[in-house]
Scaffold this motif. Structure first.
Motif, PDB file in Angstrom:
ATOM      1  N   GLU A 235       8.186 -27.136  -1.958  1.00 47.83           N
ATOM      2  CA  GLU A 235       9.342 -26.765  -1.133  1.00 47.83           C
ATOM      3  C   GLU A 235      10.561 -27.585  -1.516  1.00 47.83           C
ATOM      4  N   ARG A 236      11.735 -26.954  -1.360  1.00 50.19           N
ATOM      5  CA  ARG A 236      12.986 -27.675  -1.590  1.00 50.19           C
ATOM      6  C   ARG A 236      13.406 -28.346  -0.305  1.00 50.19           C
ATOM      7  N   THR A 237      13.768 -29.628  -0.373  1.00 49.29           N
ATOM      8  CA  THR A 237      14.293 -30.277   0.830  1.00 49.29           C
ATOM      9  C   THR A 237      15.785 -30.528   0.631  1.00 49.29           C
TER      10      THR A 237
ATOM     11  N   MET B 271      10.179 -13.597  -7.387  1.00 45.51           N
ATOM     12  CA  MET B 271      10.265 -15.018  -7.089  1.00 45.51           C
ATOM     13  C   MET B 271       8.874 -15.498  -6.653  1.00 45.51           C
ATOM     14  N   SER B 272       8.814 -16.684  -6.062  1.00 49.71           N
ATOM     15  CA  SER B 272       7.493 -17.254  -5.732  1.00 49.71           C
ATOM     16  C   SER B 272       6.583 -16.291  -4.971  1.00 49.71           C
ATOM     17  N   GLY B 273       7.158 -15.563  -4.002  1.00 54.72           N
ATOM     18  CA  GLY B 273       6.325 -14.757  -3.127  1.00 54.72           C
ATOM     19  C   GLY B 273       5.983 -13.372  -3.643  1.00 54.72           C
TER      20      GLY B 273
ATOM     21  N   VAL C 295      10.703 -13.606 -14.547  1.00 51.95           N
ATOM     22  CA  VAL C 295      10.475 -13.929 -13.138  1.00 51.95           C
ATOM     23  C   VAL C 295      11.049 -15.311 -12.865  1.00 51.95           C
ATOM     24  N   ARG C 296      11.645 -15.465 -11.688  1.00 56.13           N
ATOM     25  CA  ARG C 296      12.333 -16.716 -11.329  1.00 56.13           C
ATOM     26  C   ARG C 296      11.530 -17.397 -10.227  1.00 56.13           C
ATOM     27  N   VAL C 297      10.736 -18.383 -10.613  1.00 51.99           N
ATOM     28  CA  VAL C 297       9.800 -18.979  -9.658  1.00 51.99           C
ATOM     29  C   VAL C 297      10.147 -20.445  -9.434  1.00 51.99           C
ATOM     30  N   GLY C 298      10.450 -20.783  -8.177  1.00 54.28           N
ATOM     31  CA  GLY C 298      10.826 -22.151  -7.845  1.00 54.28           C
ATOM     32  C   GLY C 298       9.768 -22.883  -7.057  1.00 54.28           C
ATOM     33  N   SER C 299       9.753 -22.633  -5.748  1.00 55.67           N
ATOM     34  CA  SER C 299       8.898 -23.431  -4.856  1.00 55.67           C
ATOM     35  C   SER C 299       7.404 -23.364  -5.198  1.00 55.67           C
ATOM     36  N   ALA C 300       6.933 -22.259  -5.723  1.00 57.46           N
ATOM     37  CA  ALA C 300       5.503 -22.178  -6.067  1.00 57.46           C
ATOM     38  C   ALA C 300       5.131 -23.173  -7.165  1.00 57.46           C
TER      39      ALA C 300
ATOM     40  N   SER D  57      14.588 -24.878 -10.862  1.00 63.96           N
ATOM     41  CA  SER D  57      14.534 -26.309 -10.560  1.00 63.96           C
ATOM     42  C   SER D  57      15.640 -26.781  -9.628  1.00 63.96           C
ATOM     43  N   LYS D  58      16.425 -25.838  -9.092  1.00 61.99           N
ATOM     44  CA  LYS D  58      17.530 -26.227  -8.193  1.00 61.99           C
ATOM     45  C   LYS D  58      17.023 -27.139  -7.070  1.00 61.99           C
ATOM     46  N   VAL D  59      17.824 -28.170  -6.764  1.00 64.24           N
ATOM     47  CA  VAL D  59      17.574 -29.083  -5.646  1.00 64.24           C
ATOM     48  C   VAL D  59      16.324 -29.964  -5.810  1.00 64.24           C
TER      49      VAL D  59
END
Ligand SMILES: *Cc1c(COP(=O)(O)O)cnc(C)c1O
Length: 216
Positions: A213-215, A189-191, A204-209, A30-32
């Motif tokens: 996207e992080r802005t 990760m996501s990809g 597994v460490r999944v963020g943007s998926a 959940s960073k950013v």
């Protein structure tokens, strides 16, 4: 992508290689991300999250913890020794243990605090200069050092180089874990989380998926 879809992709990846359902833990990174997006995922019942900065996590998770029970928080970014105490108070797991000085500090603080998060040793599988992590050739020695300090080492973590085939790095990490009798594998990760699951990932460490996207 909706959380449910990521979960079903994880379930399929587990089944495909004959792994037990639920053997892979999804850390939602959940960073950013704006608080509304994080809250939406909490509302759906998810409780396991990852952050890469102690300061940023300290600014939002104590509030979420007041609203939602059972949060399981993972530090997945590099940790400075002078932030180790705060990290150990805030996080349930730390995935970035990568040097003797940090291991010693964590061991001392564990005595003092009477508790210690679950620990993962980060391995710099791509031997990249700018990346954190113990070199693969030094991993066995470092695992032994951490064990001598009585640290609760649960497994290994890696972040493959962006330009390389991640599977090679996941396989290397799995091999190092196996010869050191470590069950935990924080990789994917996501990809590439499905590849990681095929090669034994337990986290597994999944963020943007999940969040988009992080802005910055
Ligand atoms: C940001 C981050 C992730 C998540 O990356 P995505 O590509 O957004 O899934 C995973 N692991 C670490 C260590 C990270 O810093």
């Amino acid at each position: 992508m909706p959380l449910a879809e990521i979960k079903s992709r994880i379930a399929k990846a587990e089944a495909k290689v004959g792994r037990a359902p639920g053997s892979v833990q999804l850390i939602a990174v959940s960073k950013v991300q704006p608080n509304e997006r994080v809250e939406a995922v909490l509302q759906q019942g998810h409780r396991c999250f990852g952050e890469n900065k102690v300061q940023e996590a300290a600014g939002k998770w104590p509030d979420f913890a007041e609203q939602f029970d059972g949060i399981d928080l993972h530090l997945i970014g590099p940790l400075q020794t002078n932030k180790a105490r705060q990290a150990m108070e805030l996080f349930d797991s730390i995935h970035s243990v990568d040097r003797p000085k940090l291991a010693n500090t964590i061991a001392r603080l564990a005595q003092e605090l009477g508790k210690c998060p679950d620990l993962f040793i980060q391995v710099n599988t791509g031997e990249e200069e700018q990346k954190a992590g113990v070199m693969p050739a030094d991993a066995d020695t470092f695992v032994a050092e951490c064990r001598k300090l009585d640290l609760p080492v649960k497994g290994l973590m890696c972040i493959p180089p962006v330009v390389e085939e991640p599977g090679l790095h996941f396989a290397l990490l799995a091999k190092i874990a196996e010869r050191n009798d470590l069950q935990g594998l924080s990789m994917g990760m996501s990809g590439d989380f499905e590849t990681a699951i095929a090669l034994g990932a337990t986290h597994v460490r999944v963020g943007s998926a999940i969040f988009g996207e992080r802005t910055y």
